[in-house]
Design an enzyme around this catalytic site. Structure first.
Site, mmCIF file in Angstrom:
data_model
loop_
_atom_site.group_PDB
_atom_site.id
_atom_site.type_symbol
_atom_site.label_atom_id
_atom_site.label_comp_id
_atom_site.label_asym_id
_atom_site.label_seq_id
_atom_site.Cartn_x
_atom_site.Cartn_y
_atom_site.Cartn_z
ATOM 1 N N CYS A 142 0.830 -1.212 0.000
ATOM 2 C CA CYS A 142 0.000 0.000 0.000
ATOM 3 C C CYS A 142 0.861 1.258 0.000
ATOM 4 O O CYS A 142 1.566 1.516 -0.960
ATOM 5 C CB CYS A 142 -0.988 -0.034 1.170
ATOM 6 N N LYS A 163 -12.130 7.867 -2.315
ATOM 7 C CA LYS A 163 -11.348 6.762 -1.763
ATOM 8 C C LYS A 163 -11.611 5.460 -2.508
ATOM 9 O O LYS A 163 -12.761 5.107 -2.790
ATOM 10 C CB LYS A 163 -11.693 6.590 -0.282
ATOM 11 N N SER A 192 -7.842 0.071 0.182
ATOM 12 C CA SER A 192 -8.310 1.139 1.056
ATOM 13 C C SER A 192 -7.293 2.274 0.975
ATOM 14 O O SER A 192 -6.342 2.334 1.741
ATOM 15 C CB SER A 192 -8.438 0.633 2.501
ATOM 16 N N HIS A 235 -4.285 -4.804 -0.134
ATOM 17 C CA HIS A 235 -4.058 -5.448 1.164
ATOM 18 C C HIS A 235 -4.526 -6.901 1.140
ATOM 19 O O HIS A 235 -5.559 -7.233 1.725
ATOM 20 C CB HIS A 235 -4.807 -4.693 2.264
ATOM 21 N N GLU A 237 -3.395 -9.060 2.850
ATOM 22 C CA GLU A 237 -3.265 -9.572 4.222
ATOM 23 C C GLU A 237 -4.476 -9.265 5.094
ATOM 24 O O GLU A 237 -4.576 -9.783 6.223
ATOM 25 C CB GLU A 237 -2.009 -8.979 4.880
ATOM 26 N N ARG A 249 -15.846 2.803 11.723
ATOM 27 C CA ARG A 249 -15.084 3.872 12.387
ATOM 28 C C ARG A 249 -15.267 5.198 11.665
ATOM 29 O O ARG A 249 -15.587 6.229 12.272
ATOM 30 C CB ARG A 249 -13.611 3.489 12.423
#
Length: 305
Positions: A142, A163, A192, A235, A237, A249
């Site tokens: 990233c 985004k 992200s 990502h 992972e 959040r």
């Protein structure tokens, strides 16, 4: 596990063309198996979560791995107990004379800053340079992927209008590469991020090879130096609930947060996520360890150059 066959057996070359791991007698007799040394430079705010995500993937190999965690001297994390950092992490200064078979550098929540504005830019670029002489193969993830491409190759990043958030299909561009052994024609990857790389900038650098991309999320994986460097813009992972936690959040503190795309069952957060990337994530990391770390590293780790 590798196939061990007599040296010069004709089948060895044929199997290697199929990305089957074959070990000749010469190497098999030469090695007194040692653990592969892996170092993780964890720049993510929630250190323990990221540690768990990465170790889960790295554990999916029969090879012995010695995992080490590196921290920055010039940055103090705010979301991880100091006791945890003191117990499990060492600074770059303490580790810079060691050599490692593999390295992972994670993303960081600083992507909307210019690189030179990042408070630890000087230190992390020293680590980028160090990795080239002290590590067999490095994964940049990233923001680290963008920063590594900028530092090593001058590739710029660009602000996105909105985004890039969700799970997006990716296409391997060279299915014969060992990193894609066992992959399907497409695979999914979580993203992200607020910035992106441009395909033309990658293709303009002859030292870089674009090896996976997406019509929706753009540049996905870039390879350099024959696999000694991989730059991953997403990502793989991520745990199943990572995007969900991030969405909830941000939704509570901002009013411009969209649902992560291609993630929730029926686009309903209350129905939970559908995990579509885990199998390829495990395969990617296993292939990296097997083909680009284990098979490329010298028996004597001090010979890494």
């Amino acid at each position: 596990m590798p196939l061990r066959l007599p040296d010069r057996l004709p089948a060895i070359d044929l199997l290697k063309q199929e990305n089957i791991f074959v070990m000749g007698d010469a190497r098999a007799h030469a090695q007194d198996i040692r653990p592969l040394k892996i170092v993780i430079l964890n720049l993510m705010p929630l250190k323990i979560t990221t540690e768990t995500d990465l170790v889960r993937l790295l554990s999916n190999t029969p090879l012995q791995l010695d995992i080490n965690f590196m921290k920055l001297q010039s940055h103090t994390p705010k979301n991880t107990p100091i006791e945890h950092m003191m117990m499990f992490y060492r600074s770059f200064e303490d580790m810079q004379n060691e050599k490692f078979d593999g390295m992972i550098i994670t993303g960081a929540p600083v992507e909307q800053l210019d690189y030179e504005e990042v408070s630890y830019w000087d230190e992390i670029t020293r680590i980028f340079a160090w990795a080239r002489t002290h590590v067999t193969s490095t994964l940049y993830i990233c923001w680290a992927a963008q920063a590594g491409l900028y530092y090593h190759y001058g590739v710029p990043k660009y602000q996105l209008p909105k985004k890039m958030f969700g799970i997006f299909p990716q296409t391997p561009l060279d299915a014969q590469l060992p990193i894609f052994r066992g992959f399907d024609d497409t695979f999914k990857m979580p993203h992200s991020r607020h910035t992106e790389l441009h395909r033309d900038d990658i293709l303009a650098r002859p030292e870089l090879t674009l090896i996976a991309e997406s019509e929706e999320s753009g540049v996905s994986i870039v390879m350099a130096r024959g696999g000694r460097e991989f730059f991953i813009t997403g990502h793989l992972e991520y745990a199943p609930d990572t995007l969900d936690r991030e969405y909830r959040r941000d939704r509570d503190i901002r009013d411009d947060v969209d649902l992560p795309r291609n993630y929730y069952r029926n686009d309903d957060p209350e129905q939970g996520p559908v995990v579509t990337w885990r199998a390829h994530a495990n395969l990617f990391y296993a292939n990296w360890i097997n083909y680009y770390v284990y098979q490329e590293t010298p028996y004597n780790i001090n010979e890494i150059a």
